[in-house]
Design a protein around this motif. Structure first.
Motif, PDB file in Angstrom:
ATOM      1  N   THR A 114       0.415  -5.454  10.295  1.00 47.45           N
ATOM      2  CA  THR A 114       0.025  -4.437  11.271  1.00 47.45           C
ATOM      3  C   THR A 114       0.726  -4.742  12.587  1.00 47.45           C
ATOM      4  OG1 THR A 114      -2.149  -4.142  10.245  1.00 47.45           O
ATOM      5  CG2 THR A 114      -1.882  -3.365  12.522  1.00 47.45           C
ATOM      6  N   ASP A 150       5.105   6.313  14.339  1.00 47.11           N
ATOM      7  CA  ASP A 150       4.286   6.403  13.138  1.00 47.11           C
ATOM      8  C   ASP A 150       5.013   5.797  11.944  1.00 47.11           C
ATOM      9  OD1 ASP A 150       1.984   7.402  11.619  1.00 47.11           O
ATOM     10  OD2 ASP A 150       3.363   8.875  10.791  1.00 47.11           O
ATOM     11  N   ALA A 151       6.311   6.069  11.853  1.00 40.37           N
ATOM     12  CA  ALA A 151       7.096   5.588  10.717  1.00 40.37           C
ATOM     13  C   ALA A 151       7.189   4.066  10.685  1.00 40.37           C
ATOM     14  CB  ALA A 151       8.491   6.214  10.747  1.00 40.37           C
ATOM     15  N   GLN A 199       0.863  -1.179   0.000  1.00 41.43           N
ATOM     16  CA  GLN A 199       0.000   0.000   0.000  1.00 41.43           C
ATOM     17  C   GLN A 199       0.896   1.223   0.000  1.00 41.43           C
ATOM     18  OE1 GLN A 199      -1.767   0.968   4.117  1.00 41.43           O
ATOM     19  NE2 GLN A 199      -1.565  -1.265   4.178  1.00 41.43           N
ATOM     20  N   SER A 210       6.694  12.827   5.702  1.00 42.42           N
ATOM     21  CA  SER A 210       5.272  12.728   6.050  1.00 42.42           C
ATOM     22  C   SER A 210       4.993  11.984   7.348  1.00 42.42           C
ATOM     23  CB  SER A 210       4.501  12.047   4.905  1.00 42.42           C
ATOM     24  OG  SER A 210       5.016  10.741   4.654  1.00 42.42           O
ATOM     25  N   ALA A 211       6.001  11.311   7.922  1.00 38.93           N
ATOM     26  CA  ALA A 211       5.801  10.609   9.195  1.00 38.93           C
ATOM     27  C   ALA A 211       6.417  11.439  10.319  1.00 38.93           C
ATOM     28  CB  ALA A 211       6.432   9.223   9.147  1.00 38.93           C
ATOM     29  N   ARG A 233       5.201   1.847  12.012  1.00 35.61           N
ATOM     30  CA  ARG A 233       3.891   1.253  11.737  1.00 35.61           C
ATOM     31  C   ARG A 233       3.551   1.351  10.245  1.00 35.61           C
ATOM     32  NH1 ARG A 233       0.741   0.474  16.515  1.00 35.61           N
ATOM     33  NH2 ARG A 233       1.722   1.398  18.362  1.00 35.61           N
ATOM     34  N   LYS A 234       3.824   2.505   9.661  1.00 40.80           N
ATOM     35  CA  LYS A 234       3.549   2.685   8.232  1.00 40.80           C
ATOM     36  C   LYS A 234       4.451   1.813   7.376  1.00 40.80           C
ATOM     37  CE  LYS A 234       1.618   7.351   8.472  1.00 40.80           C
ATOM     38  NZ  LYS A 234       1.849   8.799   8.216  1.00 40.80           N
ATOM     39  N   LEU A 290       3.123   4.302   0.772  1.00 38.73           N
ATOM     40  CA  LEU A 290       3.861   4.632   1.986  1.00 38.73           C
ATOM     41  C   LEU A 290       3.939   6.136   2.195  1.00 38.73           C
ATOM     42  CD1 LEU A 290       5.725   3.718   4.348  1.00 38.73           C
ATOM     43  CD2 LEU A 290       7.644   4.023   2.764  1.00 38.73           C
ATOM     44  N   ALA A 291       4.279   6.856   1.130  1.00 41.60           N
ATOM     45  CA  ALA A 291       4.469   8.306   1.187  1.00 41.60           C
ATOM     46  C   ALA A 291       4.236   8.843  -0.220  1.00 41.60           C
ATOM     47  CB  ALA A 291       5.877   8.615   1.697  1.00 41.60           C
ATOM     48  N   GLN A 293       3.101  -1.765   7.360  1.00 43.98           N
ATOM     49  CA  GLN A 293       1.916  -1.930   6.530  1.00 43.98           C
ATOM     50  C   GLN A 293       2.253  -1.851   5.044  1.00 43.98           C
ATOM     51  OE1 GLN A 293      -0.572   1.192   8.126  1.00 43.98           O
ATOM     52  NE2 GLN A 293      -1.552  -0.182   9.598  1.00 43.98           N
ATOM     53  N   ALA A 294       3.046  -0.869   4.663  1.00 43.90           N
ATOM     54  CA  ALA A 294       3.311  -0.628   3.250  1.00 43.90           C
ATOM     55  C   ALA A 294       4.279  -1.639   2.654  1.00 43.90           C
ATOM     56  CB  ALA A 294       3.859   0.783   3.058  1.00 43.90           C
TER      57      ALA A 294
END
Length: 328
Positions: free
Chosen positions: A299, A286-287, A251, A280-281, A289-290, A253-254, A293-294
């Protein structure tokens, strides 16, 4: 943070070993990895733990007068065409080697397209810049001096300015045996940049045999870092910086461009928010976790995210006797 492309086998029994084999097969087809320039020092000896990461070495031995001159030039506004900005403005070596901004701005006030990378340990990477366009620190510096988005000048123009300053003439004479020349401006800056290494992190101390250097959370985070496959892209002396990768596998990422990026180093990553090429994180939590996912289609639980962040905090090194960014 980095961009990690991990392919994992499906079904029961699939795990870290299978994922890494798949990663390596893909990387061998699409990634060019070249040895670090011979001018860089080699990693310090470490306890043979069979780990994918090696400790940062001490700064290389470079002529002190050239390093001192390069440091002075690093903070000299005459490096910019209009004498308005310095290297230090975007690469603050008194803090994290970068800034805390999502995007720094150019001479005309326009935001730069990519988040500013830290200058610390940059010369340990096999390419420089987010897109890895530059093979040497000298070509990277020359491009920054000439870019209208940064300095808008040239080495020759800078040398002419400095030649009009008796003190700078004396400094160049002492370091290079002649008055300021463009190539010497670049060499002095490169000499200083090669000393901007940050050994002595808690993780490096653990690699070198100090069993008490890491907390339980940090050790758990490191084990997770390896089992998830993060170390397939983030390894070596710079915990990254030695291959290219595509981001946004499962998905987005940025920002979608550039699609292919040089994997960034994770050294001192806890001190360099915001994260990703577009900044963007806002936080390390936050970074990670993203990224999971990406890049992994996973998760993270709160416990996993906490452990990974703890490990990444252990990568903060020492510069001139103090932790980078003032981190504990």
């Amino acid at each position: 943070m980095r961009q990690l492309n991990v392919f994992r086998e499906a079904g029961p029994g699939a795990g870290y070993r299978g994922g890494v084999i798949a990663i390596c097969a893909v990387l061998l087809c699409c990634v060019e990895v070249t040895p670090a320039p011979s001018s860089q020092s080699l990693p310090a000896p470490a306890l043979d733990r069979g780990e994918p990461i090696t400790p940062i070495p001490a700064a290389p031995a470079i002529a002190p007068l050239k390093v001192a001159l390069g440091e002075k030039l690093f903070g000299d506004p005459r490096l910019s065409h209009d004498d308005s900005r310095t290297c230090q403005d975007c690469h603050d070596v008194a803090t994290n080697g970068a800034t805390q901004k999502r995007h720094d701005v150019g001479p005309d006030g326009t935001e730069l397209s990519l988040n500013t990378l830290t200058v610390f340990n940059s010369t340990l990477s096999f390419r420089l810049g987010w897109e890895g366009k530059f093979r040497t620190v000298e070509t990277d510096i020359d491009a920054s001096l000439e870019s209208p988005h940064t300095m808008g000048s040239s080495a020759a123009e800078i040398a002419a300015k400095l030649d009009a300053d008796p003190d700078m003439r004396d400094r160049f004479q002492a370091a290079y045996g002649r008055r300021p020349e463009g190539d010497d401006v670049i060499d002095a800056l490169a000499s200083f940049q090669r000393t901007l290494v940050t050994p002595g992190s808690r993780f490096d101390r653990w690699l070198q045999g100090d069993e008490a250097a890491l907390s339980a959370d940090q050790l758990d985070g490191y084990r997770l870092f390896k089992s998830l496959g993060c170390s397939a892209c983030h390894q070596g002396v710079n915990v990254g910086g030695n291959l290219y990768e595509r981001h946004g596998i499962f998905q987005p990422l940025a920002s979608p461009e550039p699609k292919i990026l040089r994997v960034p180093s994770l050294r001192n990553v806890a001190t360099t928010p915001p994260y990703f090429h577009d900044g963007s994180a806002p936080t390390l939590d936050d970074a990670v976790r993203k990224m999971a996912q990406a890049q992994l289609n996973a998760t993270l639980t709160d416990r996993q995210a906490k452990a990974l962040v703890a490990f990444l905090n252990s990568l903060t090194g020492i510069y001139r006797g103090s932790p980078v960014g003032g981190s504990p």
